[in-house]
Design an enzyme around this catalytic site. Structure first.
Site, mmCIF file in Angstrom:
data_model
loop_
_atom_site.group_PDB
_atom_site.id
_atom_site.type_symbol
_atom_site.label_atom_id
_atom_site.label_comp_id
_atom_site.label_asym_id
_atom_site.label_seq_id
_atom_site.Cartn_x
_atom_site.Cartn_y
_atom_site.Cartn_z
ATOM 1 N N CYS A 182 0.793 -1.237 0.000
ATOM 2 C CA CYS A 182 0.000 0.000 0.000
ATOM 3 C C CYS A 182 0.819 1.278 0.000
ATOM 4 O O CYS A 182 0.296 2.335 -0.356
ATOM 5 C CB CYS A 182 -0.953 -0.005 1.199
ATOM 6 S SG CYS A 182 -2.288 -1.223 1.058
ATOM 7 N N GLN A 183 2.054 1.225 0.424
ATOM 8 C CA GLN A 183 2.853 2.443 0.422
ATOM 9 C C GLN A 183 3.210 2.828 -1.017
ATOM 10 O O GLN A 183 3.542 1.943 -1.816
ATOM 11 C CB GLN A 183 4.134 2.239 1.231
ATOM 12 C CG GLN A 183 4.824 3.536 1.576
ATOM 13 C CD GLN A 183 6.074 3.326 2.417
ATOM 14 O OE1 GLN A 183 6.806 2.370 2.228
ATOM 15 N NE2 GLN A 183 6.317 4.222 3.357
ATOM 16 N N PRO A 311 8.691 -6.138 -4.496
ATOM 17 C CA PRO A 311 9.562 -5.106 -5.061
ATOM 18 C C PRO A 311 10.533 -4.445 -4.088
ATOM 19 O O PRO A 311 11.380 -3.673 -4.519
ATOM 20 C CB PRO A 311 8.563 -4.074 -5.604
ATOM 21 C CG PRO A 311 7.365 -4.208 -4.727
ATOM 22 C CD PRO A 311 7.284 -5.676 -4.382
ATOM 23 N N TYR A 312 10.394 -4.719 -2.799
ATOM 24 C CA TYR A 312 11.185 -3.990 -1.812
ATOM 25 C C TYR A 312 12.013 -4.945 -0.955
ATOM 26 O O TYR A 312 11.759 -6.147 -0.903
ATOM 27 C CB TYR A 312 10.272 -3.155 -0.922
ATOM 28 C CG TYR A 312 9.394 -2.196 -1.690
ATOM 29 C CD1 TYR A 312 9.930 -1.404 -2.694
ATOM 30 C CD2 TYR A 312 8.034 -2.091 -1.422
ATOM 31 C CE1 TYR A 312 9.130 -0.521 -3.410
ATOM 32 C CE2 TYR A 312 7.227 -1.215 -2.138
ATOM 33 C CZ TYR A 312 7.788 -0.428 -3.130
ATOM 34 O OH TYR A 312 7.003 0.440 -3.845
ATOM 35 N N GLY A 313 12.985 -4.377 -0.255
ATOM 36 C CA GLY A 313 13.781 -5.180 0.663
ATOM 37 C C GLY A 313 12.956 -5.609 1.856
ATOM 38 O O GLY A 313 13.045 -6.740 2.336
ATOM 39 N N GLY A 314 12.147 -4.697 2.333
ATOM 40 C CA GLY A 314 11.264 -4.983 3.448
ATOM 41 C C GLY A 314 10.176 -3.940 3.509
ATOM 42 O O GLY A 314 10.332 -2.839 2.958
ATOM 43 N N GLU A 316 7.488 -2.384 6.482
ATOM 44 C CA GLU A 316 7.313 -2.395 7.928
ATOM 45 C C GLU A 316 5.864 -2.499 8.379
ATOM 46 O O GLU A 316 5.458 -1.829 9.344
ATOM 47 C CB GLU A 316 7.946 -1.137 8.525
ATOM 48 C CG GLU A 316 7.294 0.188 8.144
ATOM 49 C CD GLU A 316 7.788 0.810 6.868
ATOM 50 O OE1 GLU A 316 7.529 2.006 6.650
ATOM 51 O OE2 GLU A 316 8.445 0.119 6.070
ATOM 52 N N HIS A 340 16.245 -2.580 10.271
ATOM 53 C CA HIS A 340 15.616 -1.369 9.727
ATOM 54 C C HIS A 340 14.103 -1.418 9.908
ATOM 55 O O HIS A 340 13.489 -0.446 10.378
ATOM 56 C CB HIS A 340 15.968 -1.230 8.245
ATOM 57 C CG HIS A 340 15.474 0.036 7.621
ATOM 58 N ND1 HIS A 340 16.231 1.174 7.546
ATOM 59 C CD2 HIS A 340 14.281 0.340 7.050
ATOM 60 C CE1 HIS A 340 15.538 2.129 6.959
ATOM 61 N NE2 HIS A 340 14.350 1.650 6.640
ATOM 62 N N GLU A 341 13.501 -2.552 9.572
ATOM 63 C CA GLU A 341 12.040 -2.652 9.668
ATOM 64 C C GLU A 341 11.574 -2.684 11.121
ATOM 65 O O GLU A 341 10.505 -2.164 11.450
ATOM 66 C CB GLU A 341 11.541 -3.874 8.904
ATOM 67 C CG GLU A 341 11.998 -3.958 7.443
ATOM 68 C CD GLU A 341 11.761 -2.684 6.645
ATOM 69 O OE1 GLU A 341 10.858 -1.902 7.000
ATOM 70 O OE2 GLU A 341 12.489 -2.467 5.659
ATOM 71 N N HIS A 344 11.363 0.780 12.364
ATOM 72 C CA HIS A 344 10.147 1.453 11.909
ATOM 73 C C HIS A 344 8.982 1.285 12.890
ATOM 74 O O HIS A 344 8.023 2.064 12.842
ATOM 75 C CB HIS A 344 9.721 0.908 10.546
ATOM 76 C CG HIS A 344 10.228 1.689 9.385
ATOM 77 N ND1 HIS A 344 10.041 3.053 9.256
ATOM 78 C CD2 HIS A 344 10.922 1.305 8.277
ATOM 79 C CE1 HIS A 344 10.591 3.465 8.124
ATOM 80 N NE2 HIS A 344 11.136 2.429 7.515
ATOM 81 N N GLU A 363 12.171 7.799 7.295
ATOM 82 C CA GLU A 363 13.301 6.993 6.851
ATOM 83 C C GLU A 363 14.660 7.465 7.360
ATOM 84 O O GLU A 363 15.555 6.648 7.588
ATOM 85 C CB GLU A 363 13.308 6.914 5.320
ATOM 86 C CG GLU A 363 12.090 6.196 4.748
ATOM 87 C CD GLU A 363 11.968 4.747 5.200
ATOM 88 O OE1 GLU A 363 12.913 4.213 5.819
ATOM 89 O OE2 GLU A 363 10.926 4.138 4.925
ATOM 90 N N ASP A 419 5.567 7.966 -5.404
ATOM 91 C CA ASP A 419 6.486 6.928 -5.879
ATOM 92 C C ASP A 419 7.586 7.516 -6.761
ATOM 93 O O ASP A 419 8.720 7.026 -6.771
ATOM 94 C CB ASP A 419 5.739 5.864 -6.685
ATOM 95 C CG ASP A 419 4.896 4.945 -5.814
ATOM 96 O OD1 ASP A 419 5.099 4.929 -4.585
ATOM 97 O OD2 ASP A 419 4.020 4.246 -6.371
ATOM 98 N N TYR A 427 16.463 8.581 3.205
ATOM 99 C CA TYR A 427 17.221 7.686 4.068
ATOM 100 C C TYR A 427 18.578 8.284 4.452
ATOM 101 O O TYR A 427 18.864 8.488 5.632
ATOM 102 C CB TYR A 427 17.459 6.353 3.348
ATOM 103 C CG TYR A 427 16.211 5.597 2.991
ATOM 104 C CD1 TYR A 427 15.809 4.488 3.723
ATOM 105 C CD2 TYR A 427 15.432 5.985 1.905
ATOM 106 C CE1 TYR A 427 14.664 3.779 3.388
ATOM 107 C CE2 TYR A 427 14.287 5.288 1.564
ATOM 108 C CZ TYR A 427 13.910 4.188 2.302
ATOM 109 O OH TYR A 427 12.774 3.492 1.971
ATOM 110 N N ARG A 610 13.134 -7.157 -6.783
ATOM 111 C CA ARG A 610 13.474 -6.071 -5.862
ATOM 112 C C ARG A 610 13.978 -4.865 -6.647
ATOM 113 O O ARG A 610 14.981 -4.926 -7.358
ATOM 114 C CB ARG A 610 14.529 -6.555 -4.867
ATOM 115 C CG ARG A 610 14.791 -5.598 -3.726
ATOM 116 C CD ARG A 610 15.753 -6.207 -2.721
ATOM 117 N NE ARG A 610 16.086 -5.273 -1.676
ATOM 118 C CZ ARG A 610 17.016 -5.490 -0.750
ATOM 119 N NH1 ARG A 610 17.687 -6.643 -0.754
ATOM 120 N NH2 ARG A 610 17.277 -4.592 0.172
ATOM 121 N N LYS A 612 15.463 -2.173 -5.965
ATOM 122 C CA LYS A 612 16.816 -1.701 -5.673
ATOM 123 C C LYS A 612 17.829 -2.313 -6.622
ATOM 124 O O LYS A 612 18.817 -1.678 -6.992
ATOM 125 C CB LYS A 612 17.173 -2.054 -4.235
ATOM 126 C CG LYS A 612 18.608 -1.767 -3.863
ATOM 127 C CD LYS A 612 18.915 -2.268 -2.476
ATOM 128 C CE LYS A 612 20.394 -2.067 -2.162
ATOM 129 N NZ LYS A 612 20.752 -2.540 -0.829
#
Length: 693
Positions: A182-183, A311-314, A316, A340-341, A344, A363, A419, A427, A610, A612
């Site tokens: 959702c983010q 699509p992301y590393g993590g 939260e 990191h998560e 959060h 971030e 986005d 970050y 991912r 990144k």
């Protein structure tokens, strides 16, 4: 601020009004849960609600959603979620309607809690702004005490928050899979909501799934039961959350407990590997509580290791962090994403940026907090600086690929798509600012300030100016130090941070020395090292070597093929299971037109999604003679594998290289995968390491 003021300057098509009378659709579900009104929400967030938020059509300054009851049924065959969303609303006496954000949802019926149909207007999308979706305006019941309304709707195959995976894209290859993301503003394509950070709500959920499936959510499990050929799960989230933290996943899942409050969920074939990789989770969580000076309020901290297209590393999500399987290196070397998560849980989920313009408050703080956790884990205060060296390198790389306005700490997204402004700036530039403040005020005092900050803004949202005000009040006894801070330059200055605090280089010395040796091999013809000195190195030391070597190479003068071949023969980079190492090696080899790396790169970018990794590698391939056509062909062949957010971004990256007005078969193929109106200037911003993206 009234809704009309939020869309000044946008052409608003004529809307149609509906009065739904379909009594069959409007009948309440028998499984509906009863909830209590959360009156205190409106008071807690009134100030942040008033912040200008052009990426939402909602009107929480007049009518705010404080609680959601969500009843949903997941249909894998039709690839839809049939749902009812019942909202508890606190409205001003003079307010007669509530505005919700929606995107690509099929609205079927809206009724009051007693079952009476309500008038509603679903406005057409604003031209050129598809990411904003559609405004849903609902007339409120006449009696506003304990005001509750229900929206009956379906998702569609265009909902960007929902990804449906066929069995072939899962590890088990047996059952399909569903997960949501959702983010930043994609929640509106999962459920009608006030899709802005400044609105927080509690929620209950009842989700029906096929009998073979397991359902997990960003909430606490209340119960589960078999119902005929289905399973029904009940969830409860008692801590108010922003809409972007609403999360759901359904698939063939197994669970392994890591501690009394931590567990790992994954497909049966990967759950044991994930449990090993994230076995330190409880230790991370306990250390985070000590550093924050506040207990973990979400009660459970579970992890869901998703299929590779995530699509992301993590991500939260409260109670249930989503993580990528690219972290499964087999040696716990990439587990700092979990740190990191976890961070959060305090900075982001509990204390939240009021709008996406202030994303650095989420971030930047979380990156600072993550590094403090890792310092405690490593028992070495120099680790923060060592880790920050890598982050600073990525920030510097990102600056050359971004529009100047997107390099500011405080953004001006307006009604654009958040986005498209996503980058490592929030970050690493955010972290650098906080490190600067820490060095200015002293580490011990700043760490105490962090605890006071969390305590003051817990369950609240804030802007950068509110952060500044609280900081200056807390350190009011340090007048001279405060006067030296150029807040406007830090907040609104473009490019690299105005001050770069010195970073201890001692832990990086061996990596930098080896990079110098290999540069001499390439530039001066010296013999390569005969011994593999990396056998005892940590993965971070290896990535530091690769980063330092990349930084010392001129963009128009890549490494020689002979150097790359010798390096790979000694270190076996192209065979690495560590995604961070493999990614960096590919970044070195592609500009050198090393055709031997093509199978490695194609396999890497088509077996995980991912962003990144895949975005920069697609872009790098596209810039070479050997890979220009291959990049586009590979993307078009594998586009259905990637998350919709990823499809949009990769297509934007590749399309951005065509001059405006130049149309080729190649560019035309890409254009149809772009969301019109996307801001392409930041398309190739290097996404922050070890995080979503």
């Amino acid at each position: 601020m009234e809704q009309d003021s939020l869309i000044i300057g946008l052409r608003k098509p004529k809307a149609q009004t509906h009065l739904e009378t379909n009594k069959a659709i409007c009948q309440p579900y028998h499984t509906r849960t009863q909830t209590q009104r959360v009156d205190q929400h409106c008071h807690h967030h009134r100030q942040s609600i008033m912040v200008l938020h052009l990426s939402s059509y909602s009107n929480p300054d007049r009518a705010v959603v404080t609680h959601l009851d969500w009843t949903a049924s997941v249909d894998f065959e039709a690839k839809i979620i049939q749902a009812e969303a019942t909202y508890t609303i606190v409205a001003k006496e003079s307010c007669h309607e509530v505005n919700l954000d929606t995107s690509k949802l099929r609205i079927q019926c809206i009724r009051s809690f007693d079952g009476e149909p309500l008038d509603y207007t679903l406005h057409p999308p604003v031209r050129g702004k598809p990411h904003l979706g559609q405004q849903l305006t609902v007339s409120l019941p006449k009696h506003k005490d304990n005001c509750r309304i229900t929206v009956v709707y379906q998702t569609t195959n265009e909902c960007t928050a929902v990804q449906w995976l066929p069995p072939s894209q899962t590890a088990g290859k047996k059952h399909p899979y569903l997960f949501t993301q959702c983010q930043a503003i994609h929640a509106r394509s999962l459920l009608p909501c006030q899709d802005r950070c400044g609105v927080k709500m509690t929620y209950n959920a009842i989700v029906t799934v096929p009998k073979w499936a397991t359902c997990v959510m960003s909430a606490l499990l209340e119960s589960s039961e078999n119902v005929d050929s289905s399973k029904r799960y009940s969830w409860k989230q008692t801590v108010p959350i922003s809409s972007y933290l609403f999360a759901l996943a359904v698939g063939e899942l197994e669970k392994i407990d890591l501690s009394q409050r931590c567990a790992i969920w994954s497909e049966p074939g990967t759950v044991k590997a994930a449990a090993f990789e994230f076995s330190e989770t409880e230790e991370f969580l306990s250390l985070a509580e000590k550093i924050a000076g506040k207990e973990y309020v979400w009660k459970r901290y579970d992890l869901l290791c998703l299929p590779p297209s995530f699509p992301y590393g993590g991500m939260e999500n409260p109670c249930l962090t989503f993580v990528t399987p690219t972290l499964l290196a087999g040696d716990k070397s990439l587990a700092d994403v979990v740190a990191h998560e976890i961070a959060h849980s305090w900075t982001g989920n509990l204390v939240t940026n009021a709008t996406w313009d202030h994303f650095w408050l989420n971030e930047g703080w979380t990156t600072w907090f993550q590094r403090k956790i890792m310092v405690a884990i490593k028992k070495n205060p120099k680790f923060l600086d060592f880790d920050a060296i890598d982050g600073r390198k990525h920030l510097s790389d990102a600056m050359g690929e971004m529009a100047p306005k997107d390099t500011r700490l405080v953004l001006d997204i307006g009604d654009g798509d958040p986005d498209d402004s996503y980058s490592s700036v929030a970050y690493e530039k955010g972290f650098t600012f906080l490190l600067y403040l820490e060095r200015l005020m002293g580490t011990q005092q700043f760490e105490k300030f962090f605890q006071a900050y969390v305590k003051r803004f817990a369950s609240h949202t804030l802007t950068s100016d509110e952060f500044k005000e609280f900081f200056c009040e807390y350190f009011k006894g340090k007048g001279e130090a405060l006067k030296s801070i150029d807040w406007d330059l830090w907040f609104y200055g473009e490019g690299m941070p105005p001050v770069l605090p010195e970073l201890d280089q001692s832990m990086a010395a061996a990596s930098q020395s080896l990079a110098d040796q290999w540069l001499a091999v390439d530039r001066e013809g010296k013999a390569p090292p005969a011994k593999n000195e990396m056998t005892s190195w940590s993965s971070l030391q290896i990535t530091c070597f690769l980063d330092d070597l990349a930084q010392k190479i001129e963009p128009d003068n890549p490494l020689k093929l002979s150097t790359l071949n010798a390096m790979d023969a000694l270190y076996k980079f192209s065979e690495s299971r560590n995604s961070e190492i493999l990614y960096r090696y590919c970044e070195l080899a592609i500009p050198a037109e090393d055709e031997s790396v093509i199978p490695v790169v194609v396999r890497f970018i088509t077996t995980q999604g991912r962003l990144k990794f895949v975005r920069p590698l697609y872009r790098a391939l596209f810039k070479t003679k050997m890979g220009k056509k291959l990049a586009v062909d590979t993307f078009l062949k594998n586009k259905d594998f990637y998350h919709p957010i990823g499809v949009k971004m990769i297509a934007a990256d590749l399309s951005a290289d065509y001059k405006e007005g130049s149309k080729t078969t190649l560019s035309a193929s890409l254009d149809k995968w772009l969301i019109p109106g996307a801001v392409l200037a930041a398309a190739f911003a290097v996404v922050a390491f070890r995080t979503r993206h």
